[in-house]
Design a protein around this motif. Structure first.
Motif, PDB file in Angstrom:
ATOM      1  N   ASN A 462       0.805  -1.226   0.000  1.00  0.00           N
ATOM      2  CA  ASN A 462       0.000   0.000   0.000  1.00  0.00           C
ATOM      3  C   ASN A 462       0.841   1.281   0.000  1.00  0.00           C
ATOM      4  OD1 ASN A 462      -2.602  -1.191   0.104  1.00  0.00           O
ATOM      5  ND2 ASN A 462      -2.297  -1.686   2.273  1.00  0.00           N
ATOM      6  N   ALA A 463       2.183   1.121  -0.111  1.00  0.00           N
ATOM      7  CA  ALA A 463       3.065   2.291  -0.058  1.00  0.00           C
ATOM      8  C   ALA A 463       2.779   3.273  -1.191  1.00  0.00           C
ATOM      9  CB  ALA A 463       4.513   1.841  -0.120  1.00  0.00           C
ATOM     10  N   SER A 464       2.309   2.727  -2.319  1.00  0.00           N
ATOM     11  CA  SER A 464       2.016   3.609  -3.460  1.00  0.00           C
ATOM     12  C   SER A 464       0.807   4.506  -3.203  1.00  0.00           C
ATOM     13  CB  SER A 464       1.762   2.757  -4.701  1.00  0.00           C
ATOM     14  OG  SER A 464       0.669   1.892  -4.484  1.00  0.00           O
ATOM     15  N   LEU A 465      -0.001   4.162  -2.187  1.00  0.00           N
ATOM     16  CA  LEU A 465      -1.191   4.975  -1.870  1.00  0.00           C
ATOM     17  C   LEU A 465      -0.862   6.218  -1.029  1.00  0.00           C
ATOM     18  CD1 LEU A 465      -3.709   2.100  -0.984  1.00  0.00           C
ATOM     19  CD2 LEU A 465      -3.511   3.360  -3.154  1.00  0.00           C
ATOM     20  N   VAL A 466       0.390   6.278  -0.545  1.00  0.00           N
ATOM     21  CA  VAL A 466       0.795   7.429   0.279  1.00  0.00           C
ATOM     22  C   VAL A 466       1.054   8.622  -0.639  1.00  0.00           C
ATOM     23  CG1 VAL A 466       2.519   8.341   1.862  1.00  0.00           C
ATOM     24  CG2 VAL A 466       1.798   5.947   2.054  1.00  0.00           C
ATOM     25  N   LYS A 467       0.258   9.651  -0.494  1.00  0.00           N
ATOM     26  CA  LYS A 467       0.367  10.829  -1.361  1.00  0.00           C
ATOM     27  C   LYS A 467       1.084  11.969  -0.637  1.00  0.00           C
ATOM     28  CE  LYS A 467      -3.961   9.627  -3.681  1.00  0.00           C
ATOM     29  NZ  LYS A 467      -5.351  10.046  -3.966  1.00  0.00           N
ATOM     30  N   GLU A 468       1.603  12.895  -1.433  1.00  0.00           N
ATOM     31  CA  GLU A 468       2.383  14.005  -0.881  1.00  0.00           C
ATOM     32  C   GLU A 468       1.549  14.894   0.034  1.00  0.00           C
ATOM     33  OE1 GLU A 468       5.118  17.747  -2.457  1.00  0.00           O
ATOM     34  OE2 GLU A 468       4.530  16.154  -3.848  1.00  0.00           O
ATOM     35  N   GLU A 469       0.245  15.069  -0.327  1.00  0.00           N
ATOM     36  CA  GLU A 469      -0.594  15.967   0.467  1.00  0.00           C
ATOM     37  C   GLU A 469      -0.902  15.418   1.866  1.00  0.00           C
ATOM     38  OE1 GLU A 469      -3.566  14.039  -2.523  1.00  0.00           O
ATOM     39  OE2 GLU A 469      -1.484  14.770  -2.551  1.00  0.00           O
ATOM     40  N   PHE A 470      -0.590  14.123   2.089  1.00  0.00           N
ATOM     41  CA  PHE A 470      -0.810  13.558   3.429  1.00  0.00           C
ATOM     42  C   PHE A 470       0.185  14.146   4.448  1.00  0.00           C
ATOM     43  CE2 PHE A 470      -2.536   9.298   1.559  1.00  0.00           C
ATOM     44  CZ  PHE A 470      -3.671   9.975   1.119  1.00  0.00           C
ATOM     45  N   THR A 477      12.760   2.252   6.038  1.00  0.00           N
ATOM     46  CA  THR A 477      12.255   1.247   5.104  1.00  0.00           C
ATOM     47  C   THR A 477      12.623  -0.139   5.609  1.00  0.00           C
ATOM     48  OG1 THR A 477      12.503   2.773   3.253  1.00  0.00           O
ATOM     49  CG2 THR A 477      12.354   0.410   2.734  1.00  0.00           C
ATOM     50  N   LEU A 478      11.606  -0.977   5.708  1.00  0.00           N
ATOM     51  CA  LEU A 478      11.806  -2.371   6.117  1.00  0.00           C
ATOM     52  C   LEU A 478      11.490  -3.297   4.952  1.00  0.00           C
ATOM     53  CD1 LEU A 478      10.126  -2.244   9.661  1.00  0.00           C
ATOM     54  CD2 LEU A 478      12.548  -1.983   9.110  1.00  0.00           C
ATOM     55  N   ALA A 479      11.727  -4.569   5.146  1.00  0.00           N
ATOM     56  CA  ALA A 479      11.510  -5.544   4.069  1.00  0.00           C
ATOM     57  C   ALA A 479      10.053  -5.569   3.642  1.00  0.00           C
ATOM     58  CB  ALA A 479      11.948  -6.934   4.527  1.00  0.00           C
ATOM     59  N   ASN A 480       9.125  -5.447   4.587  1.00  0.00           N
ATOM     60  CA  ASN A 480       7.709  -5.601   4.243  1.00  0.00           C
ATOM     61  C   ASN A 480       6.885  -4.336   4.458  1.00  0.00           C
ATOM     62  OD1 ASN A 480       7.993  -8.405   3.649  1.00  0.00           O
ATOM     63  ND2 ASN A 480       8.065  -8.815   5.852  1.00  0.00           N
ATOM     64  N   SER A 481       7.552  -3.244   4.896  1.00  0.00           N
ATOM     65  CA  SER A 481       6.746  -2.043   5.177  1.00  0.00           C
ATOM     66  C   SER A 481       7.600  -0.781   5.117  1.00  0.00           C
ATOM     67  CB  SER A 481       6.104  -2.156   6.561  1.00  0.00           C
ATOM     68  OG  SER A 481       7.103  -2.239   7.563  1.00  0.00           O
ATOM     69  N   GLU A 482       6.886   0.330   5.081  1.00  0.00           N
ATOM     70  CA  GLU A 482       7.512   1.652   5.166  1.00  0.00           C
ATOM     71  C   GLU A 482       6.991   2.341   6.444  1.00  0.00           C
ATOM     72  OE1 GLU A 482       9.742   2.951   3.218  1.00  0.00           O
ATOM     73  OE2 GLU A 482       9.696   1.572   1.498  1.00  0.00           O
ATOM     74  N   ARG A 483       7.894   3.082   7.078  1.00  0.00           N
ATOM     75  CA  ARG A 483       7.489   3.797   8.295  1.00  0.00           C
ATOM     76  C   ARG A 483       7.629   5.303   8.067  1.00  0.00           C
ATOM     77  NH1 ARG A 483      10.217  -0.067  13.026  1.00  0.00           N
ATOM     78  NH2 ARG A 483       8.661  -1.759  12.835  1.00  0.00           N
ATOM     79  N   TYR A 484       6.600   6.023   8.526  1.00  0.00           N
ATOM     80  CA  TYR A 484       6.540   7.473   8.299  1.00  0.00           C
ATOM     81  C   TYR A 484       6.277   8.195   9.638  1.00  0.00           C
ATOM     82  CZ  TYR A 484       5.536   5.796   3.563  1.00  0.00           C
ATOM     83  OH  TYR A 484       5.563   5.139   2.357  1.00  0.00           O
ATOM     84  N   ILE A 485       6.564   9.484   9.615  1.00  0.00           N
ATOM     85  CA  ILE A 485       6.147  10.365  10.721  1.00  0.00           C
ATOM     86  C   ILE A 485       5.422  11.552  10.114  1.00  0.00           C
ATOM     87  CG2 ILE A 485       7.994   9.714  12.326  1.00  0.00           C
ATOM     88  CD1 ILE A 485       9.399  12.365  11.547  1.00  0.00           C
ATOM     89  N   THR A 486       4.613  12.218  10.947  1.00  0.00           N
ATOM     90  CA  THR A 486       3.937  13.455  10.521  1.00  0.00           C
ATOM     91  C   THR A 486       4.189  14.517  11.594  1.00  0.00           C
ATOM     92  OG1 THR A 486       1.859  13.047  11.699  1.00  0.00           O
ATOM     93  CG2 THR A 486       2.091  12.073   9.492  1.00  0.00           C
ATOM     94  N   PRO A 487       4.076  15.805  11.252  1.00  0.00           N
ATOM     95  CA  PRO A 487       4.287  16.863  12.253  1.00  0.00           C
ATOM     96  C   PRO A 487       3.381  16.700  13.485  1.00  0.00           C
ATOM     97  CG  PRO A 487       4.270  17.801  10.055  1.00  0.00           C
ATOM     98  CD  PRO A 487       3.866  16.350   9.911  1.00  0.00           C
ATOM     99  N   ILE A 488       2.104  16.322  13.247  1.00  0.00           N
ATOM    100  CA  ILE A 488       1.154  16.169  14.365  1.00  0.00           C
ATOM    101  C   ILE A 488       1.602  15.038  15.286  1.00  0.00           C
ATOM    102  CG2 ILE A 488      -1.199  15.523  14.998  1.00  0.00           C
ATOM    103  CD1 ILE A 488      -2.155  16.926  12.454  1.00  0.00           C
ATOM    104  N   LEU A 489       1.975  13.904  14.667  1.00  0.00           N
ATOM    105  CA  LEU A 489       2.382  12.745  15.464  1.00  0.00           C
ATOM    106  C   LEU A 489       3.676  13.059  16.240  1.00  0.00           C
ATOM    107  CD1 LEU A 489       1.759   9.853  16.254  1.00  0.00           C
ATOM    108  CD2 LEU A 489       3.126   9.076  14.300  1.00  0.00           C
ATOM    109  N   LYS A 490       4.588  13.775  15.579  1.00  0.00           N
ATOM    110  CA  LYS A 490       5.847  14.113  16.250  1.00  0.00           C
ATOM    111  C   LYS A 490       5.600  15.041  17.437  1.00  0.00           C
ATOM    112  CE  LYS A 490      10.058  12.993  16.263  1.00  0.00           C
ATOM    113  NZ  LYS A 490      10.357  11.580  16.514  1.00  0.00           N
TER     114      LYS A 490
END
Length: 840
Positions: A462-470, A477-490
């Protein structure tokens, strides 16, 4: 002492101790206050705690107390007269030695802590200084802000006031008068020294004369130095003018048991039975009134008017109900000023202010102009009340840094931090759900690890579903997933991990802001406190008057006395009291005879108590009382000695008698009880007669003189203003029956053996004593002696020395000129000159 052999921490302690050699140093180490060396040895004994040792380069005696429960230990040391220097860490722990400083010196006169102080009594610290007018006594209660100064005093007057006011600590200049220092030490009062006299720029001193400012500044400088801060909450210094007050020395108050019991039982004091006050401020004001009886008919009548105004019963229970929930405003304000106030204090201040509007409405129900005027001056402090109502929790803890102080809704950020701390996991779940709905990624989840903190994890598919406006930022980057942060979460991550700590820190900062806001009302709150105390005192005196049938006295400029059915306000609480009249003319002397235990002393004290009550502005225990206003009361009552001062019972008797004979005026009241009993019969009789004649001819003061020398009753024939009174008793079957009734007439027997029989002395001893008495009476010389043939005092026959000049000569002889500064010498010379100048 070689400091270098000790560890750096112990060297730090020793450097502080050098500056506070006369104090026990409480040295903060972690969760304890530690004491070392001699301090530890002394404190361990006084506090009854274990004495151990510490290896600080060498073995050092040590004891300690927990910092969070230090109050009872401080109290015990203060009660024993010790000073305590509180040493705290003033820098955060880190590399190297933590910096420590004395943040406050606690002494018996500078205690602020609630629970150590007596709520009903002022805790005064005073200063004695020699000025051009004489000695000045300045005294303040830093826990309440009350401030006073009395100047133009003689040395003994200053010392007497210290004892009378119960001052706990006295500050003196270095190399001061040794007599004063020794007298204070003999009375076990803490003496401190300070040579800082520079006049402090303080608006509370502006109304004082220059020398009064200097005297007040001497005390204020000491307080600033010991408390490590400016003393900003003191009220303007009130100058106690001796002209407007009746002179009462410490011994008189003690003899009459005004606020101190002779038998160590508070229930025998006048203060105990007058104190129907509901507030601590009222109790202290009542005690102050007892310490400062007035010599001003107008001021006294104003007090009587206020008691009369509170006499109607109907609103009384409501008044008491409101006053009962009023806390000690003055001491709360004092703790605010010293920044030792806690949230519970501010809650109590709020609850006090809650009562003020209803209290005012209840007072208005009395419909009295004087009370309406008092009500109009009561500031309800609505702004402060609203602020405290919105901010301070209704059940706050005493500690300030553990949270739970501030109400929900007062501060948005604080509410958010508390909510995060309480509902952190809920927020994360809701955030995860929101992000899934926003992105459309159904298997999106929020995770956490110690390296990256909180993150959003999306599977590779589902990594391709992550859009810039998010607004997602790739973190790993892991073998089976991508990990992200956002300003709100940080931002929330920081809150989630530190919410509790930050909420408590923010809460403490908010509390300090609230404290500063409350401090801006310092003086208006003190004024409110004074108004409430006045209401409380006069309501209490009205209650006492109604409950115990007191009447309003009538004061007059003449010297005649008319007391009908007078009673002793304390004795009548313990027994069925026989009321007596006191009808006395100007300058009259009552010579009172009667058996022991018959009530002679009680009659004298009864009248003195009636006078005392009248001149503090109270109603009096009688059916009717028409009284002059006395400028002083002098007493010689009871048997006591001063062995430590080298004075026998008889010597003390003579010293106290001399005080009256040299200081009384025709407007004074003198009470002499059994003068001369400490010496041989004829010596005592001669002295008694001499005193009576001296008072009659020279002083002309109204006097009550009780005696067992019934031979003196013949003086009524030669002294026109002397009247014989006797206390009636009758003898039935060798047993005395005391009637306690005083009337005109004389007693020709002392009935000593009958009184001894009442005390259950052995019967054989009583019988033998009667035989001896009969023989002595048979052998007695019946010749009428010239002793009682009175001749008037003639000026040329009486060799008198000006008592002030004699006193000055004594003082000069005792001077230690080697220890005097030139300015002290000049001041003392000016003072002595004022004493010996002819009185205009």
């Amino acid at each position: 002492m070689d400091k270098q052999k000790y560890t750096p921490m112990m060297q730090q302690y020793l450097e502080i101790k050098e500056d506070y050699a006369d104090a026990i140093v409480f040295f903060r180490l972690g969760d304890f206050y530690e004491m070392f060396f001699d301090d530890a040895i002394v404190a361990s004994k006084v506090l009854e705690i274990a004495l151990t040792s510490r290896d600080a380069g060498a073995k050092v005696p040590m004891c300690g107390v927990p910092y969070h429960s230090v109050k009872p230990y401080i109290q015990k040391l203060i009660e024993k007269g010790f000073k305590i220097a509180i040493v705290e860490q003033v820098t955060e722990a880190g590399k190297g030695l933590v910096k420590r400083e004395v943040i406050r010196l606690i002494t018996p006169g500078t205690v602020l802590e609630d629970g150590i102080l007596d709520a009903k009594t002022n805790n005064f610290i005073g200063s004695i200084l020699l000025t051009e007018k004489g000695y000045a006594l300045t005294y303040v209660d830093i826990s309440t802000g009350e401030s006073f100064i009395t100047d133009g005093l003689e040395k003994k007057q200053a010392l007497d006031l210290v004892l009378s006011l119960g001052i706990k600590e006295v500050v003196l200049p270095m190399h001061f008068d040794e007599y004063i220092i020794n007298s204070l030490n003999d009375n076990e009062l803490l003496v401190s020294f300070s040579d800082q006299f520079q006049i402090i720029d303080n608006k509370n001193l502006n109304h004082l004369e220059r020398e009064q400012k200097r005297a007040a500044s001497h005390l204020l400088n000491y307080l600033v130095n010991t408390q490590k801060q400016m003393i900003n909450h003191l009220m303007p210094f009130k100058v106690i003018q001796r002209v407007g007050h009746m002179h009462i020395d410490y011994r008189v108050k003690k003899h009459l048991e005004i606020d101190e019991s002779l038998v160590n039982n508070s229930q025998t004091t006048l203060l105990h039975w007058l104190n129907e006050c509901q507030t601590a401020m009222g109790s202290r004001m009542l005690k102050s009134m007892l310490n400062h009886p007035l010599y001003d008919i107008k001021a006294l009548n104003e007090r009587y008017d206020l008691i009369e105004a509170f006499t109607p019963y109907q609103p009384r229970e409501q008044m008491i109900g409101h006053l009962r929930y009023i806390y000690d405003i003055n001491r709360i304000v004092g703790r605010i000023a010293f920044q030792t106030v806690n949230a519970r204090d501010l809650y109590q201040l709020k609850e006090t202010l809650r009562q003020v509007p209803d209290l005012k409405e209840t007072i208005k129900r009395y419909q009295n102009p004087k009370l309406d005027e008092m009500v109009s001056q009561m500031d309800e402090h609505q702004t402060l009340f609203d602020h405290l109502e919105q901010s301070i929790h209704d059940d706050p803890p005493i500690t300030l840094k553990d949270g739970g102080i501030i109400k929900k809704g007062y501060h948005q950020k604080l509410d958010e931090l508390r909510d995060i701390d309480l509902h952190g996991k809920t927020w994360l779940s809701e955030f995860e759900k929101t992000e899934r709905d926003r992105t459309g990624i159904k298997n999106l989840r929020v995770g956490y690890n110690r390296v990256f903190g909180y993150y959003i994890e999306v599977s590779k598919g589902n990594a391709s579903l992550v859009k810039e406006e998010f607004g997602y930022e790739r973190k790993q980057t892991l073998a089976n997933s991508e990990r992200y942060i956002t300003p709100i979460l940080k931002e929330k991550e920081d809150d989630l991990l530190h919410a509790k700590e930050r909420s408590m820190t923010l809460e403490y900062e908010l509390f300090k802001e609230i404290r500063e806001f409350a401090e801006s009302f310092t003086f208006s709150l003190q004024e409110l406190s004074t108004k409430i105390a006045s209401v409380d005192v006069y309501l209490a005196l009205a209650i006492v008057s109604e409950k115990h049938n007191f009447v309003r006295p009538t004061l007059q400029n003449g010297r005649d006395v008319e007391v009908i059915q007078g009673r002793h306000p304390v004795v009548e609480r313990f027994t069925k009291f026989v009321a007596n009249d006191v009808i006395m003319k100007e300058g009259e002397i009552f010579l009172i005879t009667g058996p022991n235990m018959s009530g002679k002393s009680t009659y004298m004290r009864m009248y003195a108590m009636i006078v005392y009550l009248a001149q503090i502005g109270s109603f009096v225990p009688a059916e009717k009382a028409r009284l002059p206003v006395y400028d002083a009361i002098f007493t010689r009552i009871g048997s006591s000695d001063d062995l430590s001062g080298g004075k026998s019972t008889f010597m003390v008797e003579m010293v106290e008698s001399n005080e009256a004979l040299t200081k009384a005026t025709e407007k004074s009241l003198i009470l002499f009880d059994e003068i001369g009993r400490g010496t041989a019969t004829y010596d005592g009789m001669a002295l008694a007669q001499g005193m009576i004649e001296y008072i009659h001819e020279k002083i002309k003061a109204q006097t009550l003189f009780s005696t067992h020398y019934h031979e003196l009753t013949v003086l009524e024939n030669s002294l026109e203003r002397l009247t014989n009174l006797c206390v009636k008793a009758k003898e039935e079957n060798d047993t005395m029956v005391f009637l306690h009734h005083v009337e005109k007439g004389t007693t020709d027997k002392s009935y000593g053996i009958q009184v001894a029989n009442l005390a259950h002395l052995p019967k054989s001893l009583i019988a033998r004593s009667k035989q001896i008495l009969e023989k002595l009476e048979d052998k007695e010389n019946k010749v009428v002696l010239d002793l009682f043939n009175y001749e008037k005092f003639e000026a040329e026959d009486v060799q008198t020395i000006n008592p002030d000049k004699a006193s000055v000569l004594d003082e000069i002889e005792k001077l230690n000129t080697d220890q005097m500064t030139p300015i002290d010498a000049l001041l003392l010379l000016k003072h002595y000159q004022s004493l010996i100048k002819p009185k205009k």
